[in-house]
Scaffold this motif. Structure first.
Motif, PDB file in Angstrom:
ATOM      1  N   TYR A 154       1.013   5.398   0.958  1.00  0.00           N
ATOM      2  CA  TYR A 154       0.340   6.419   1.747  1.00  0.00           C
ATOM      3  C   TYR A 154       1.220   7.672   1.810  1.00  0.00           C
ATOM      4  N   SER A 155       0.561   8.789   2.014  1.00  0.00           N
ATOM      5  CA  SER A 155       1.249  10.078   2.014  1.00  0.00           C
ATOM      6  C   SER A 155       1.709  10.451   3.422  1.00  0.00           C
ATOM      7  N   HIS A 172       5.791   3.418   0.729  1.00  0.00           N
ATOM      8  CA  HIS A 172       5.192   2.131   0.408  1.00  0.00           C
ATOM      9  C   HIS A 172       5.436   1.155   1.555  1.00  0.00           C
ATOM     10  N   GLU A 228       0.838  -1.189   0.000  1.00  0.00           N
ATOM     11  CA  GLU A 228       0.000   0.000   0.000  1.00  0.00           C
ATOM     12  C   GLU A 228       0.879   1.247   0.000  1.00  0.00           C
TER      13      GLU A 228
END
Length: 198
Positions: free
Chosen positions: A56-57, A184, A54
């Motif tokens: 994500y910021s 990631h 996944e």
């Protein structure tokens, strides 16, 4: 004759086929030839362990301190004039230090992740794509702030006499920025592969 046939997930069906008609008083088949009969059924989901990744910021705030100084002032300047000059120069130099040259944007892509990590105190070890955003919010640090006109004149009693030591506009300006990164993360998870609910 009852022939079991495969149905769709969540439904089980069978199709009737008449191979021989009734004769000599035998009973007729209660179902028509090729008649299909279906019943609902609960199919248990099937899971497999797979690696799922996944993205994500992550945002890491930072501060950049810029020293601004300019000599040569003869007349006394107002507080507003001094502070406006320092903030204007501080913002301009902070943007240059962050390599955000264009006035049309507040962001710049950081190609080298090591540069990104250095600016954010090493918090972006997994970063693949990073951007620096100049937030602004600049302020003058008061400890070395100076706003002065002529410091020494040829004739101290005469304000119009020649200036021997000119004044200074100086001080540290601290501006904020953000390092925005896409990280990631991969982990083993149970993933439904068959008879999954929507």
């Amino acid at each position: 004759v009852q022939n079991g046939t495969a149905g769709v997930v969540g439904e089980q069906c069978r199709t009737y086929g008449i191979e021989r008609t009734s004769a000599n008083g035998g009973e007729e088949c209660p179902h028509a030839h090729c008649e299909e009969e279906c019943v609902s059924c609960n199919m248990d989901p099937v899971y497999e362990e797979r690696e799922v990744c996944e993205a994500y910021s992550v945002e890491s705030p930072g501060k950049l301190s810029i020293f601004v100084s300019k000599d040569g002032y003869v007349s006394d300047g107002s507080e507003d004039e001094c502070r406006s000059f320092l903030l204007r120069e501080g913002r301009k130099r902070a943007r240059k230090a962050l390599q955000i040259e264009s006035e049309e944007t507040n962001e710049v892509k950081v190609e080298d992740s090591l540069e990104a990590k250095a600016l954010s105190s090493g918090k972006q070890e997994q970063a693949h794509t990073s951007k620096l955003e100049f937030v602004g919010n600049c302020e003058i640090l008061e400890e070395d702030y100076e706003c002065s006109g002529c410091k020494e004149r040829e004739n101290a009693a005469d304000a119009g006499s020649s200036c021997l030591v000119t004044g200074t506009r100086a001080g540290h300006v601290e501006c904020t920025f953000k390092l925005k990164s896409m990280e990631h993360f991969c982990a083993k998870k149970q993933v439904c592969v068959k008879h999954c609910s929507d």
